[in-house]
Design a protein around this motif. Structure first.
Motif, PDB file in Angstrom:
ATOM      1  N   GLU A 177      19.000  46.511  21.194  1.00 25.83           N
ATOM      2  CA  GLU A 177      18.748  45.422  22.140  1.00 25.83           C
ATOM      3  C   GLU A 177      17.271  45.091  22.267  1.00 25.83           C
ATOM      4  O   GLU A 177      16.875  44.282  23.109  1.00 25.83           O
ATOM      5  CB  GLU A 177      19.356  45.776  23.502  1.00 25.83           C
ATOM      6  CG  GLU A 177      20.875  45.780  23.454  1.00 25.83           C
ATOM      7  CD  GLU A 177      21.504  46.057  24.802  1.00 25.83           C
ATOM      8  OE1 GLU A 177      20.768  46.181  25.791  1.00 25.83           O
ATOM      9  OE2 GLU A 177      22.745  46.155  24.860  1.00 25.83           O
ATOM     10  N   THR A 178      16.461  45.730  21.470  1.00 24.34           N
ATOM     11  CA  THR A 178      15.069  45.311  21.306  1.00 24.34           C
ATOM     12  C   THR A 178      14.844  45.091  19.814  1.00 24.34           C
ATOM     13  O   THR A 178      15.500  45.713  18.976  1.00 24.34           O
ATOM     14  CB  THR A 178      14.086  46.375  21.828  1.00 24.34           C
ATOM     15  OG1 THR A 178      14.357  47.625  21.171  1.00 24.34           O
ATOM     16  CG2 THR A 178      14.217  46.554  23.332  1.00 24.34           C
ATOM     17  N   LEU A 179      13.908  44.210  19.499  1.00 23.97           N
ATOM     18  CA  LEU A 179      13.655  43.859  18.108  1.00 23.97           C
ATOM     19  C   LEU A 179      12.191  44.125  17.759  1.00 23.97           C
ATOM     20  O   LEU A 179      11.313  44.082  18.633  1.00 23.97           O
ATOM     21  CB  LEU A 179      13.968  42.375  17.873  1.00 23.97           C
ATOM     22  CG  LEU A 179      15.431  41.959  18.045  1.00 23.97           C
ATOM     23  CD1 LEU A 179      15.549  40.434  18.037  1.00 23.97           C
ATOM     24  CD2 LEU A 179      16.309  42.557  16.958  1.00 23.97           C
ATOM     25  N   PRO A 180      11.893  44.400  16.497  1.00 24.32           N
ATOM     26  CA  PRO A 180      10.499  44.556  16.077  1.00 24.32           C
ATOM     27  C   PRO A 180       9.716  43.265  16.317  1.00 24.32           C
ATOM     28  O   PRO A 180      10.301  42.179  16.472  1.00 24.32           O
ATOM     29  CB  PRO A 180      10.608  44.849  14.571  1.00 24.32           C
ATOM     30  CG  PRO A 180      12.005  45.289  14.352  1.00 24.32           C
ATOM     31  CD  PRO A 180      12.836  44.587  15.375  1.00 24.32           C
ATOM     32  N   ILE A 181       8.393  43.363  16.297  1.00 21.09           N
ATOM     33  CA  ILE A 181       7.554  42.197  16.610  1.00 21.09           C
ATOM     34  C   ILE A 181       7.256  41.371  15.362  1.00 21.09           C
ATOM     35  O   ILE A 181       6.154  40.843  15.196  1.00 21.09           O
ATOM     36  CB  ILE A 181       6.238  42.617  17.306  1.00 21.09           C
ATOM     37  CG1 ILE A 181       5.449  43.610  16.415  1.00 21.09           C
ATOM     38  CG2 ILE A 181       6.525  43.210  18.672  1.00 21.09           C
ATOM     39  CD1 ILE A 181       4.022  43.861  16.926  1.00 21.09           C
ATOM     40  N   ALA A 182       8.249  41.233  14.495  1.00 19.26           N
ATOM     41  CA  ALA A 182       8.095  40.382  13.310  1.00 19.26           C
ATOM     42  C   ALA A 182       7.939  38.937  13.751  1.00 19.26           C
ATOM     43  O   ALA A 182       8.365  38.547  14.846  1.00 19.26           O
ATOM     44  CB  ALA A 182       9.308  40.530  12.399  1.00 19.26           C
ATOM     45  N   ASN A 183       7.352  38.122  12.876  1.00 16.47           N
ATOM     46  CA  ASN A 183       7.225  36.693  13.181  1.00 16.47           C
ATOM     47  C   ASN A 183       8.585  36.025  13.297  1.00 16.47           C
ATOM     48  O   ASN A 183       8.767  35.097  14.096  1.00 16.47           O
ATOM     49  CB  ASN A 183       6.409  35.997  12.090  1.00 16.47           C
ATOM     50  CG  ASN A 183       5.003  36.540  11.978  1.00 16.47           C
ATOM     51  OD1 ASN A 183       4.806  37.628  11.457  1.00 16.47           O
ATOM     52  ND2 ASN A 183       4.020  35.801  12.488  1.00 16.47           N
ATOM     53  N   ALA A 184       9.516  36.477  12.462  1.00 16.49           N
ATOM     54  CA  ALA A 184      10.869  35.917  12.499  1.00 16.49           C
ATOM     55  C   ALA A 184      11.854  36.970  12.009  1.00 16.49           C
ATOM     56  O   ALA A 184      11.572  37.698  11.051  1.00 16.49           O
ATOM     57  CB  ALA A 184      10.960  34.672  11.625  1.00 16.49           C
ATOM     58  N   ILE A 185      13.008  37.053  12.672  1.00 11.93           N
ATOM     59  CA  ILE A 185      14.088  37.951  12.254  1.00 11.93           C
ATOM     60  C   ILE A 185      15.358  37.113  12.140  1.00 11.93           C
ATOM     61  O   ILE A 185      15.951  36.720  13.142  1.00 11.93           O
ATOM     62  CB  ILE A 185      14.301  39.106  13.248  1.00 11.93           C
ATOM     63  CG1 ILE A 185      13.037  39.950  13.359  1.00 11.93           C
ATOM     64  CG2 ILE A 185      15.493  39.971  12.829  1.00 11.93           C
ATOM     65  CD1 ILE A 185      13.111  41.057  14.399  1.00 11.93           C
ATOM     66  N   VAL A 186      15.725  36.801  10.903  1.00 12.26           N
ATOM     67  CA  VAL A 186      16.936  36.023  10.649  1.00 12.26           C
ATOM     68  C   VAL A 186      18.036  37.019  10.308  1.00 12.26           C
ATOM     69  O   VAL A 186      18.056  37.605   9.228  1.00 12.26           O
ATOM     70  CB  VAL A 186      16.733  35.018   9.502  1.00 12.26           C
ATOM     71  CG1 VAL A 186      17.999  34.181   9.306  1.00 12.26           C
ATOM     72  CG2 VAL A 186      15.538  34.117   9.768  1.00 12.26           C
ATOM     73  N   ASN A 187      18.937  37.204  11.255  1.00 16.81           N
ATOM     74  CA  ASN A 187      19.964  38.231  11.100  1.00 16.81           C
ATOM     75  C   ASN A 187      21.159  37.845  11.969  1.00 16.81           C
ATOM     76  O   ASN A 187      21.068  37.857  13.193  1.00 16.81           O
ATOM     77  CB  ASN A 187      19.415  39.597  11.525  1.00 16.81           C
ATOM     78  CG  ASN A 187      20.426  40.720  11.374  1.00 16.81           C
ATOM     79  OD1 ASN A 187      21.611  40.491  11.216  1.00 16.81           O
ATOM     80  ND2 ASN A 187      19.955  41.951  11.422  1.00 16.81           N
ATOM     81  N   PRO A 188      22.299  37.519  11.366  1.00 12.31           N
ATOM     82  CA  PRO A 188      23.469  37.125  12.170  1.00 12.31           C
ATOM     83  C   PRO A 188      24.024  38.258  13.016  1.00 12.31           C
ATOM     84  O   PRO A 188      24.874  38.021  13.871  1.00 12.31           O
ATOM     85  CB  PRO A 188      24.486  36.685  11.105  1.00 12.31           C
ATOM     86  CG  PRO A 188      24.054  37.354   9.843  1.00 12.31           C
ATOM     87  CD  PRO A 188      22.562  37.452   9.924  1.00 12.31           C
ATOM     88  N   ASN A 189      23.524  39.493  12.801  1.00  7.43           N
ATOM     89  CA  ASN A 189      23.974  40.639  13.598  1.00  7.43           C
ATOM     90  C   ASN A 189      22.893  41.151  14.541  1.00  7.43           C
ATOM     91  O   ASN A 189      23.002  42.283  15.029  1.00  7.43           O
ATOM     92  CB  ASN A 189      24.456  41.758  12.670  1.00  7.43           C
ATOM     93  CG  ASN A 189      25.803  41.447  12.058  1.00  7.43           C
ATOM     94  OD1 ASN A 189      26.794  41.322  12.765  1.00  7.43           O
ATOM     95  ND2 ASN A 189      25.842  41.273  10.751  1.00  7.43           N
ATOM     96  N   ARG A 190      21.869  40.333  14.815  1.00  4.85           N
ATOM     97  CA  ARG A 190      20.933  40.730  15.863  1.00  4.85           C
ATOM     98  C   ARG A 190      21.641  40.572  17.204  1.00  4.85           C
ATOM     99  O   ARG A 190      22.560  39.755  17.352  1.00  4.85           O
ATOM    100  CB  ARG A 190      19.630  39.931  15.794  1.00  4.85           C
ATOM    101  CG  ARG A 190      19.763  38.441  15.826  1.00  4.85           C
ATOM    102  CD  ARG A 190      18.433  37.723  15.638  1.00  4.85           C
ATOM    103  NE  ARG A 190      17.687  37.625  16.895  1.00  4.85           N
ATOM    104  CZ  ARG A 190      16.463  37.109  17.007  1.00  4.85           C
ATOM    105  NH1 ARG A 190      15.841  36.655  15.915  1.00  4.85           N
ATOM    106  NH2 ARG A 190      15.862  37.049  18.166  1.00  4.85           N
ATOM    107  N   PHE A 191      21.223  41.332  18.181  1.00  4.89           N
ATOM    108  CA  PHE A 191      21.999  41.461  19.420  1.00  4.89           C
ATOM    109  C   PHE A 191      22.172  40.147  20.172  1.00  4.89           C
ATOM    110  O   PHE A 191      23.157  39.960  20.898  1.00  4.89           O
ATOM    111  CB  PHE A 191      21.343  42.505  20.349  1.00  4.89           C
ATOM    112  CG  PHE A 191      20.119  42.010  21.064  1.00  4.89           C
ATOM    113  CD1 PHE A 191      20.212  41.517  22.357  1.00  4.89           C
ATOM    114  CD2 PHE A 191      18.873  42.012  20.441  1.00  4.89           C
ATOM    115  CE1 PHE A 191      19.091  41.061  23.024  1.00  4.89           C
ATOM    116  CE2 PHE A 191      17.754  41.547  21.097  1.00  4.89           C
ATOM    117  CZ  PHE A 191      17.845  41.071  22.399  1.00  4.89           C
ATOM    118  N   ASP A 192      21.227  39.205  19.998  1.00  4.08           N
ATOM    119  CA  ASP A 192      21.274  37.963  20.771  1.00  4.08           C
ATOM    120  C   ASP A 192      21.748  36.777  19.951  1.00  4.08           C
ATOM    121  O   ASP A 192      21.622  35.624  20.356  1.00  4.08           O
ATOM    122  CB  ASP A 192      19.890  37.663  21.356  1.00  4.08           C
ATOM    123  CG  ASP A 192      18.799  37.594  20.275  1.00  4.08           C
ATOM    124  OD1 ASP A 192      19.067  38.002  19.127  1.00  4.08           O
ATOM    125  OD2 ASP A 192      17.683  37.141  20.581  1.00  4.08           O
TER     126      ASP A 192
END
Length: 584
Positions: A177-192
């Motif tokens: 429920e937290t994400l790394p501080i990348a500029n962009a995270i394109v992932n259909p399975n990210r929590f949000d």
């Protein structure tokens, strides 16, 4: 239908709505048997034509519906225009090699100022780590694109950002429920995420990113202004299909279109690496999902498992015939070595698992198993015992593990929860597969945690394996015309199994062993029709014992139809899944 076949499986005749079959037969103008098979797969009449002929344009979503897509596309375009030094950081499995190759082939249209990096499974582990990112930063890189990894790589990404390196993550593994501080995270399975594209693999997500890039560049008339040929993204569908099939994601929706159209691209054999590996593997017929999943994929995976991690990606990227042949031969040899190692480990693992057969989840470990093989062992144990399986190899007090699941128990989520509970030190995955690291003193706690999680999940554990049958088949239907009819349901794979049929009252007239593991049998039916069947990996199994010692008994056989093409000859064979002694 049949309870307790020779392999102790229950045969269950699949149910369907007869009214839906009649409606589909009238509206679609296709055969009743095809409509029956569609109904069993819950494909509605108004969806049937798209199912039978899936097109990218009908399935393709707006890529910018995915969170972070706009930021990822803008950033990659920025670095393309600035001719920045770029690193594509992939994974060592087939999906990782495929998605890495898709991105690299795309970037070649604009720049050569990039390189790929595939970590070594044993030395580096899965995903980015701090040491490697430090080395990448020293090369003057301005953008790192991680593919099939990166969603849980907090420390390496934080380091990259501290060095003013932009990071784009393209992944499909589950996030916390937290994400790394990348500029962009394109992932259909990210929590949000809300896009409902959770079933995509990394190669599919990468394709959507490229679609977004081409859309934005086209909007600003980039290709015309720069006099650059616009890349035809459909040419990359062979790689998308390869990653999709080998990562065993569901062949539904967009994935089905990816693979259906990707197989057409594969038949052209434009990718030199795939062509050469297919030639080395003696694939002389049309490439199918079977070839991708069981012949080409395992050979590519062998590099990441027990050889050179970047062999797969380099094979898929090369335009040099000598390099393609050299890598293909090495991968073929590595895969044979992998099979030998697997056989030894599997026997040990089965013996350990038998002592835990009452547990709903299997957790087995050793300190002598090859780390690159444990994922296959987890898959084999899962199939053998019909349970979610976790396999760990310890070196000293530290172990690395791999897990495989059954539908209904989200193994990626289980691993993420174990990490949040500080039971494991590292881990991630998706619904059906995961990887993790663990200290040995936490092994018992991990096993208890997983069993408790399974019991609370509402999943049912069963030692019995059900075999779902689509129809009882007349022996006269084992012909090329009928095969071509049911093959309209292809591509087959996860969430779209091959149709399975039963033929009753069959006599086995002759049987022989092929390549020490498989059995070919020649059969005669009650009306004197002849059927040739193949039973894979059945030597020293109950099925094999019955096939090799038929003793004038009559059998009911359950399996699938296959078209065998060899030296210009075509023959429909019956691929045996199970058999039972006939009661008639």
């Amino acid at each position: 239908m049949i309870k307790n076949s020779v392999s102790d499986r229950n045969w269950i005749l699949s149910k369907f709505d007869e009214n839906k079959v009649k409606k589909a037969t009238q509206e679609l103008g296709v055969s009743e048997v095809l409509c029956r098979l569609l109904a069993i797969r819950n494909v509605e009449a108004d969806q049937s034509l798209d199912f039978l002929n899936p097109k990218i344009k009908n399935s393709m979503p707006n890529p910018f519906l995915l969170k972070s897509m706009d930021e990822a596309v803008k950033l990659i375009i920025k670095h393309i225009k600035e001719e920045s030094h770029i690193c594509i950081y992939g994974d060592y499995d087939v999906d990782g090699a495929s998605s890495t190759s898709i991105l690299a082939r795309f970037l070649r249209n604009f720049t050569n100022n990039f390189f790929i990096f595939i970590p070594d499974r044993i030395q580096d582990g899965y995903g980015p780590n701090l040491k490697i990112f430090e080395d990448i930063a020293s090369k003057g890189v301005k953008l790192i694109i991680t593919v099939d990894c990166g969603t849980t790589s907090f420390e390496p990404i934080e380091y990259a950002k501290s060095k003013n390196i932009d990071v784009v993550v393209i992944d499909h593994h589950q996030s916390t429920e937290t994400l790394p501080i990348a500029n962009a995270i394109v992932n259909p399975n990210r929590f949000d995420e809300t896009s409902n594209l959770t079933y995509l693999c990394a190669a599919g997500v990468a394709f959507l990113v490229l679609s977004g890039i081409v859309t934005r560049l086209r909007e600003e008339d980039f290709f015309k202004k720069k006099n650059i040929q616009e890349p035809n993204l459909l040419n990359y569908l062979d790689l998308v299909a390869l990653g999709t099939v080998c990562d065993v994601v569901p062949l539904q929706g967009l994935n089905r279109a990816f693979v259906f159209q990707g197989l057409k691209v594969l038949q052209k054999r434009n990718n030199l690496g795939i062509k050469t590996l297919s030639d080395v593997a003696n694939i002389n017929s049309k490439i199918s999902t079977y070839h991708l999943g069981y012949i080409i994929g395992p050979k590519i995976n062998a590099g990441g498992r027990i050889g050179k991690a970047d062999h797969g990606a380099n094979l898929l990227l090369t335009e040099d015939p000598e390099i393609a042949f050299k890598i293909s031969k090495e991968l073929n040899q590595l895969n044979e070595k992998r099979k030998n190692i697997e056989g030894i480990i599997l026997e040990e693992a089965i013996n350990i698992a038998k002592h835990k057969d009452n547990n709903p989840v299997l957790v087995v470990s050793s300190n002598t198993w090859h780390e690159g093989i444990i994922g296959i062992i987890a898959s084999r144990l899962k199939d053998h015992f019909n349970k979610p399986t976790f396999v760990i190899n310890f070196e000293g007090d530290y172990g690395k593990g791999s897990a495989r699941s059954l539908p209904g128990f989200d193994i990626g989520s289980a691993v993420v929860k174990a990490k949040q509970s500080e039971i494991i030190t590292k881990g991630g995955g998706h619904k059906m597969a995961a990887g993790f690291s663990i200290n040995q003193d936490k092994a018992d706690e991990f096993e208890i945690f997983l069993i408790d999680l399974f019991n609370k999940s509402g999943c049912q554990s069963s030692k019995e394996k059900d075999l779902y049958i689509d129809s009882v088949l007349a022996s006269s239907a084992v012909n090329e015309k009928f095969f071509n009819e049911i093959d309209k349901l292809a591509p087959f794979g996860s969430a779209n199994r091959e149709p399975r049929f039963v033929i009753e009252n069959v006599s086995i007239t002759k049987s022989l062993i092929l390549k020490e593991s498989h059995i070919k049998a020649f059969c005669k039916t009650s009306n004197n029709s002849k059927i040739n069947l193949i039973s894979f990996n059945s030597v020293n199994t109950p099925i094999g014992s019955y096939l090799l010692n038929a003793k004038n008994k009559k059998y009911d056989i359950a399996g699938r139809l296959s078209l065998n093409e060899w030296n210009g000859k075509r023959e429909v064979q019956f691929l045996l899944d199970d058999l039972a002694i006939s009661t008639d």
